[in-house]
Design an enzyme around this catalytic site. Structure first.
Site: not given
Ligand SMILES: Cc1cc2nc3c(=O)[nH]c(=O)nc-3n(C[C@H](O)[C@H](O)[C@H](O)COP(=O)(O)OP(=O)(O)OC[C@H]3O[C@@H](n4cnc5c(N)ncnc54)[C@H](O)[C@@H]3O)c2cc1C
Length: 467
Positions: A33-34, A145, A185, A320-321, A323, A446
């Site tokens: 994690e960065k 992400g 969002i 992009m969710l 869950h 109910h």
């Molecule tokens: C304001 C907002 C509200 C949201 N609300 C919802 C919601 O209510 N419900 C929902 O389902 N989704 C919601 N989302 C979307 C949700 O946040 C994403 O779908 C979810 O976080 C994706 O998960 P992920 O694990 O793919 O990536 P991410 O959560 O983006 O995590 C990726 C991680 O990888 C790390 N990383 C990246 N590159 C590197 C690297 N080279 N080396 C080391 N680490 C790295 C990043 O620092 C980060 O910590 C919301 C998004 C936003 C912006």
């Protein structure tokens, strides 16, 4: 050199859940994690902080508007922005610490730094201090992400022109807020600031809000938001923002061009979507293919074009969710451990956490029309649901779409209070291939708002009781 069965790059909901499942299955696991904290976008600047502010701002509005009619006399609520932001931060800290605890509990190593893939089974992790460590792994999962999408020619300063990240940390309520993009969002964060006192205008390129969700639900949702004070400019685009003066001057014109006008704003929130994040991962050099939208290409088993490297979450195709990312994390861990991991993409719920909430699972009416499927609609309004009536929260309805021939439920869409909690009985039903009849014959407690789901299922067979 440190050596693992599995190294996951990124600790968002996709990455950390994948790590836990793999550790449960006996693999030696590390995450990279960065960021200084674990949890990714979701825990730090996404789902969780936005829900904390939605909760606090909803109660703020209720205290000011709804308490009196229930006989609860309170003086006008005063906003303490610093305390509200502190409430939000406590929520973030609690969740982030929870992930740290889960990593320790499952004996998962956390490698702090930026991960780069240098070939099959080989990574480099560069820490904040610039020092690089080499790591070996039998399998690698990319879970890096997404990042905010930017508008060409408009610089986000996170103070006056903000992304969702800046909009979660404003230090005062903007008088006028322009939200660019009527997606989830934009509408959630627009709701937060409107409830706290901002005048909110949403500019959307398409001629509707919430593209991809059921059109009928969205029409009613837009009317409700307008009643709450939202203004919408649909079929319009922001072309420039002049930030030289005290107020921002926002140029808006028709999506097709022409009819330019200038709107004034204190803050502009750019919420036009998110893009996959792969910066610095070394994918091109390592031979990991990306598609035309910059997403990591995967097969049905999450495998990329480089042997032993997999990808999940926002960085690959699909909604992009959080869950969806979590379920893919579990599935890929199981596949890597030699089991049969699987995600059912037909049953992924989506929720807009506004008031009222909007939730949906499965096909929309538009999807079914386009696919030429013969379907029957069952609808039930909350105005006819007893619990909603006594609570005086009757906005919205439940809509069930069932296959006309087989009665199988193909889609469920809800607008109303607590819709985000209610959708899951529909998801379970659909996961088991259930029918509207199954739902209609399931006894519902109910008085609950969930009875509206049972009634909508009855309405598919034209036999709703309370309508
Ligand atoms: C304001 C907002 C509200 C949201 N609300 C919802 C919601 O209510 N419900 C929902 O389902 N989704 C919601 N989302 C979307 C949700 O946040 C994403 O779908 C979810 O976080 C994706 O998960 P992920 O694990 O793919 O990536 P991410 O959560 O983006 O995590 C990726 C991680 O990888 C790390 N990383 C990246 N590159 C590197 C690297 N080279 N080396 C080391 N680490 C790295 C990043 O620092 C980060 O910590 C919301 C998004 C936003 C912006």
């Amino acid at each position: 050199m440190a050596s693992y069965d599995l190294v996951i790059i990124g600790t968002g909901p996709g990455g950390y859940v994948c790590a836990i499942r793999a550790a449960q299955l006996g693999l030696k696991v590390a995450v990279v994690e960065k960021n200084p904290t674990l949890g990714g976008t979701c825990l730090n600047v996404g789902c969780m902080p936005s829900k904390a502010l939605l909760h606090a701002s909803e109660l703020f509005e209720e205290a000011g508007h709804s308490f009196a009619k229930m006989g609860i006399g309170v003086s006008a609520p005063k906003l303490d922005m610093a305390a509200m932001m502190n409430f939000k931060q406590q929520g973030i800290d609690g969740n982030v610490k929870g992930v740290e605890y889960l990593m320790k509990k499952n004996k998962i190593d956390v490698l702090a730094g930026k991960g780069k893939i240098v070939g099959t089974g080989k990574l480099e992790v560069t820490g904040q201090d610039g020092k690089t460590q080499s790591v070996e792994a039998k399998s690698i999962v990319i879970a890096t992400g997404s990042d905010i999408a930017r508008l060409k020619g408009i610089e986000i300063d996170e103070k006056r022109i903000v992304s969702s990240t800046g909009a979660l940390s404003l230090d005062k309520v903007p008088g006028k807020l322009i939200v660019v993009g009527a997606g989830v969002i934009g509408l959630e964060l627009g709701s937060v600031w409107r409830r706290l006192g901002a005048q909110v205008t949403v500019v959307e390129f398409l001629d509707r809000i919430l593209p991809g969700m059921d059109g009928e639900i969205c029409k009613q949702f837009q009317r409700i938001l307008e009643k709450q004070g939202f203004a919408f400019k649909l079929g319009a685009k922001v072309t420039a923002i002049d930030s030289s003066g005290k107020q921002l001057k926002v140029s808006v014109e028709a999506a097709a061009g022409g009819n330019p006008e200038t709107l004034e704003a204190d803050v502009v929130l750019v919420a036009i979507g998110r893009v996959p994040y792969t910066e610095g991962l070394g994918l091109k050099e390592a031979g990991v293919a990306l598609d035309e939208r910059g997403r990591v290409v995967i097969d049905d088993h999450f495998a990329t074009s480089l042997k032993g490297v997999y990808a999940i979450g926002d960085v690959v195709k699909g909604p992009m969710l959080a869950h969806k990312a979590e379920d893919e994390g579990v599935a890929v861990a199981e596949i890597i451990a030699g089991k049969a991991g699987h995600v059912n993409y037909d049953v992924i719920p989506g929720v807009v956490y506004t008031t009222p909430e909007v939730s949906s699972v499965g096909k929309t009416e538009e999807d079914l029309k386009n696919a030429g499927v013969d379907y029957t609609v069952g609808k039930f309004p909350f105005t006819a649901n007893g619990r909603s009536k006594v609570n005086q929260t009757t906005d919205g309805f439940v809509k069930i779409l069932a296959d006309t021939k087989t009665d199988r439920v193909l889609g469920v869409h809800i607008i109303g209070r607590e819709a985000g909690e209610m959708i899951h009985e529909a998801a379970v039903l659909m996961e088991f291939g259930g029918s509207a009849e199954d739902l209609a014959r399931t006894c519902h407690a109910h008085p609950t708002r969930s009875e509206a789901i049972k009634e909508a299922a009855l309405a598919v067979g034209k036999r709703a009781i309370h309508m």
